[in-house]
Write a protein that holds these residues in place. Structure first.
Motif, PDB file in Angstrom:
ATOM      1  N   ALA A 192     -33.843  39.439   7.736  1.00  0.00           N
ATOM      2  CA  ALA A 192     -32.588  39.937   7.164  1.00  0.00           C
ATOM      3  C   ALA A 192     -32.753  40.217   5.674  1.00  0.00           C
ATOM      4  O   ALA A 192     -32.217  41.198   5.148  1.00  0.00           O
ATOM      5  N   TYR A 193     -33.488  39.329   4.987  1.00  0.00           N
ATOM      6  CA  TYR A 193     -33.699  39.542   3.553  1.00  0.00           C
ATOM      7  C   TYR A 193     -34.528  40.797   3.306  1.00  0.00           C
ATOM      8  O   TYR A 193     -34.270  41.555   2.356  1.00  0.00           O
ATOM      9  N   GLU A 194     -35.507  41.059   4.201  1.00  0.00           N
ATOM     10  CA  GLU A 194     -36.338  42.238   4.028  1.00  0.00           C
ATOM     11  C   GLU A 194     -35.559  43.525   4.280  1.00  0.00           C
ATOM     12  O   GLU A 194     -35.864  44.569   3.682  1.00  0.00           O
ATOM     13  N   ARG A 195     -34.568  43.481   5.175  1.00  0.00           N
ATOM     14  CA  ARG A 195     -33.796  44.684   5.484  1.00  0.00           C
ATOM     15  C   ARG A 195     -32.619  44.875   4.528  1.00  0.00           C
ATOM     16  O   ARG A 195     -31.973  45.911   4.555  1.00  0.00           O
ATOM     17  N   THR A 196     -32.348  43.877   3.743  1.00  0.00           N
ATOM     18  CA  THR A 196     -31.152  43.953   2.900  1.00  0.00           C
ATOM     19  C   THR A 196     -31.338  44.990   1.805  1.00  0.00           C
ATOM     20  O   THR A 196     -32.377  45.045   1.139  1.00  0.00           O
ATOM     21  N   GLY A 197     -30.337  45.785   1.602  1.00  0.00           N
ATOM     22  CA  GLY A 197     -30.300  46.740   0.506  1.00  0.00           C
ATOM     23  C   GLY A 197     -28.925  46.698  -0.126  1.00  0.00           C
ATOM     24  O   GLY A 197     -28.181  45.727   0.021  1.00  0.00           O
ATOM     25  N   GLY A 198     -28.578  47.746  -0.769  1.00  0.00           N
ATOM     26  CA  GLY A 198     -27.227  47.839  -1.316  1.00  0.00           C
ATOM     27  C   GLY A 198     -27.059  47.021  -2.567  1.00  0.00           C
ATOM     28  O   GLY A 198     -27.919  46.981  -3.439  1.00  0.00           O
ATOM     29  N   THR A 199     -25.921  46.341  -2.623  1.00  0.00           N
ATOM     30  CA  THR A 199     -25.528  45.664  -3.854  1.00  0.00           C
ATOM     31  C   THR A 199     -26.353  44.401  -4.099  1.00  0.00           C
ATOM     32  O   THR A 199     -26.978  43.838  -3.193  1.00  0.00           O
ATOM     33  N   GLU A 200     -26.268  43.968  -5.364  1.00  0.00           N
ATOM     34  CA  GLU A 200     -26.973  42.744  -5.742  1.00  0.00           C
ATOM     35  C   GLU A 200     -26.368  41.527  -5.068  1.00  0.00           C
ATOM     36  O   GLU A 200     -27.068  40.582  -4.731  1.00  0.00           O
ATOM     37  N   GLY A 201     -25.049  41.540  -4.837  1.00  0.00           N
ATOM     38  CA  GLY A 201     -24.397  40.406  -4.185  1.00  0.00           C
ATOM     39  C   GLY A 201     -24.888  40.213  -2.774  1.00  0.00           C
ATOM     40  O   GLY A 201     -25.114  39.089  -2.315  1.00  0.00           O
ATOM     41  N   THR A 202     -25.086  41.302  -2.033  1.00  0.00           N
ATOM     42  CA  THR A 202     -25.573  41.207  -0.652  1.00  0.00           C
ATOM     43  C   THR A 202     -26.990  40.668  -0.611  1.00  0.00           C
ATOM     44  O   THR A 202     -27.357  39.823   0.217  1.00  0.00           O
ATOM     45  N   LYS A 203     -27.806  41.120  -1.556  1.00  0.00           N
ATOM     46  CA  LYS A 203     -29.191  40.672  -1.597  1.00  0.00           C
ATOM     47  C   LYS A 203     -29.267  39.191  -1.997  1.00  0.00           C
ATOM     48  O   LYS A 203     -30.077  38.430  -1.463  1.00  0.00           O
ATOM     49  N   ALA A 204     -28.415  38.771  -2.915  1.00  0.00           N
ATOM     50  CA  ALA A 204     -28.403  37.366  -3.330  1.00  0.00           C
ATOM     51  C   ALA A 204     -27.978  36.455  -2.189  1.00  0.00           C
ATOM     52  O   ALA A 204     -28.519  35.356  -2.007  1.00  0.00           O
ATOM     53  N   GLU A 205     -27.019  36.930  -1.368  1.00  0.00           N
ATOM     54  CA  GLU A 205     -26.580  36.126  -0.225  1.00  0.00           C
ATOM     55  C   GLU A 205     -27.697  35.971   0.791  1.00  0.00           C
ATOM     56  O   GLU A 205     -27.899  34.901   1.373  1.00  0.00           O
ATOM     57  N   ALA A 206     -28.475  37.048   1.046  1.00  0.00           N
ATOM     58  CA  ALA A 206     -29.590  36.987   1.985  1.00  0.00           C
ATOM     59  C   ALA A 206     -30.671  36.032   1.483  1.00  0.00           C
ATOM     60  O   ALA A 206     -31.279  35.284   2.263  1.00  0.00           O
TER      61      ALA A 206
END
Length: 540
Positions: A192-206
């Motif tokens: 999930a962390y590897e597929r995460t993109g978009g905002t910094e908040g989404t990446k920090a949550e992953a």
């Protein structure tokens, strides 16, 4: 031939009722016995002829400048200024000459009693304490491998007791639904962390979820290396390999293949045998000669002639009331695994003596020490104990007591009643007449041509010995001595700088008997002839 019996003339016939003549010896013997009992019941000085005060305690000859003659019973019953039979035992009294506190002996007399002397010297003395014990594992180096989660043991790598292991080596494979689910969670979080993109908040949550999944596996007992390995997998493993937490030997195996274990259940006990404990018993009379850090030689039957070096690591604070002993722990390095737990060992504690005959304690360096392991010391205020990890606290620096040469009295020179201890010395100097002076100033002395003998009541330490240390470190016992603590005069030296007297090592019993006869202070009579009791000084 007819025998004739002699008859005594009688002036008048025997009175009726008089005892037969054959009873007279019994009557006389009974009277003598009653007289002896009466004599012993009288005051202590009734047998003695009063003497001038300057002659008391064997000092008459020295005080008056002239020898004093007197008569004494050979059985020490009494003394008198005239000869004749002893009033106590009837033996003929012998003539003696009081020469003062010292007694001269002619060369022939010295040879007849086998007199031997030797100079008094300072020596390095030590006491050797030998005791037995058995080896035990170092309790601080034992680790228990327990199950962190419930599961089933699918494979054992350490499959028998006694197998050596190193830190990180495989012990067993465990199947656990909890571990399988935690692995799956970590793999999903990583994807999930590897597929995460978009905002910094989404990446920090992953990233937060990924860290949580890693931490969960660590809390289940997996190492950082294992967590990293699992994180790189595409699918979780059915089993997880549990590694050894430390190096050592499997001393207890509680697991079998196919066995289910619960959380917290012990599976293995691993012990580091590179250091063993030898537990010995030390008698309470020897406790003053044992100290922390003291060197100990250890011998075992498996290796005759070989010496293992150890040191005292702990002294039990309690004494066994039945055996009157205290348990002492000797820490013995075992890097080559030659020593085995359960072996018997003979420990030799070599207690060297210092000032006043006390134990020469080893120095414990470092101003900081672990409060639970006082031998763990450091000069760094931020240091931590290598055993328990506690931070060291300020601790008194124990400088120890240095080994010191002591005045030594040979064992065979000592006379003792149990309460009093005496030695006899052979004088070769005499104090000359002089004006009064301070006690710390040596008096003027003169050499004498024939030796004189005098007894001194001395204070001695416990019996010790002098040893010769070989280049390989082994010690050879030479001779036994008592450390002298007090009782001999000081400052009496000859012109060549040697002590003005020698110690009598043979013949002192006969000298003491002569002192007894002449009324001088002796082993059994500390006050000399002033005591009339023939049993004075026998103790009891």
């Amino acid at each position: 031939m007819n025998e004739t019996k002699s008859t005594e003339p009688t002036g008048e016939p025997a009175k009726a009722g008089s005892p037969p003549r054959w009873l007279w010896p019994a009557v006389v013997g009974t009277g003598a016995l009653l007289g002896l009992v009466f004599a012993l019941a009288m005051p202590g000085d009734w047998l003695f002829v009063p003497r001038p005060a300057e002659q008391q305690a064997g000092t008459g000859g020295a005080a008056t400048g002239e020898p004093q003659e007197f008569y004494a019973c050979p059985m020490f019953c009494t003394r008198s200024d005239h000869g004749g039979p002893c009033p106590v035992c009837g033996m003929e009294m012998t003539k003696f000459v009081d020469t003062g506190a010292r007694m001269p002996l002619a060369p022939g007399q010295r040879a007849s009693i086998g007199l031997q002397t030797e100079p008094i010297q300072r020596r390095n003395l030590a006491v050797e304490i030998r005791t037995l014990g058995d080896f035990e594992p170092d309790e601080t180096r034992q680790k228990v491998v327990a199950a962190w989660v419930e599961g089933r043991i699918d494979r054992l790598y350490a499959d028998f007791t006694g197998v050596p292991v190193e830190k990180g080596w495989h012990l067993f494979d465990l199947y656990s639904p909890s571990l399988y689910a935690a692995q799956k969670e970590l793999i999903v979080a990583r994807e999930a962390y590897e597929r995460t993109g978009g905002t910094e908040g989404t990446k920090a949550e992953a990233l937060r979820l990924l860290k949580t999944a890693r931490e969960r596996l660590r809390l289940l007992g997996l190492s950082e290396e294992q967590v990293g390995y699992i994180e790189g997998l595409d699918e979780p493993n059915l089993t997880v390999t549990i590694p050894s937490p430390d190096s050592g030997v499997v001393t207890e195996k509680l697991a079998h293949v196919g066995m289910y274990v619960k959380q917290g259940q012990p599976v293995f006990r691993i012990t580091d045998l590179s250091m063993l404990w030898l537990i010995v018993e030390v008698h309470e009379r020897d406790l003053g000669l044992v100290a922390l850090g003291q060197s100990v030689n250890v011998e075992v039957n498996a290796y005759p002639g070989r010496i293992f070096q150890g040191r005292v690591g702990f002294i039990d604070p309690q004494l066994d009331m039945k055996t009157r002993t205290v348990r002492v722990r000797v820490e013995v390095p075992n890097a080559d695994d030659d020593l085995k737990p359960g072996m018997y060992g003979t420990a030799t504690i070599f207690a060297e003596l210092g000032r006043n005959g006390d134990l020469a304690r080893p120095e414990l360096t470092g101003d900081y020490a672990c409060p639970m392991h006082p031998l763990q010391r450091s000069s760094d205020p931020d240091a931590e104990c290598e055993i328990c990890g506690m931070r060291m606290v300020p601790y008194q620096h124990e400088h120890g007591v240095a080994v010191q040469k002591l005045w030594a009295i040979p064992r065979e020179a000592v006379l003792s009643t149990g309460k009093r201890t005496m030695i006899y010395v052979e004088w070769w100097v005499r104090e000359m007449e002089h004006a009064p002076h301070d006690a710390d100033v040596a008096p003027p002395l003169e050499m004498i041509h024939e030796p004189e003998y005098q007894g001194f009541e001395v204070q001695l330490g416990r019996l010790a010995a002098e040893y010769h240390i070989m280049p390989d470190g082994t010690r050879h016992k030479l001779r036994e001595y008592y450390p002298l603590l007090g009782g001999l005069p000081t400052g009496m030296t000859m012109p060549n700088g040697e002590v003005g007297f020698r110690i009598v090592t043979s013949g002192q019993f006969l000298i003491d008997s002569q002192m007894e006869l002449t009324g001088k202070p002796s082993l059994l009579r500390s006050e000399g002839g002033k005591s009339a009791n023939p049993h004075a000084g026998h103790g009891g």
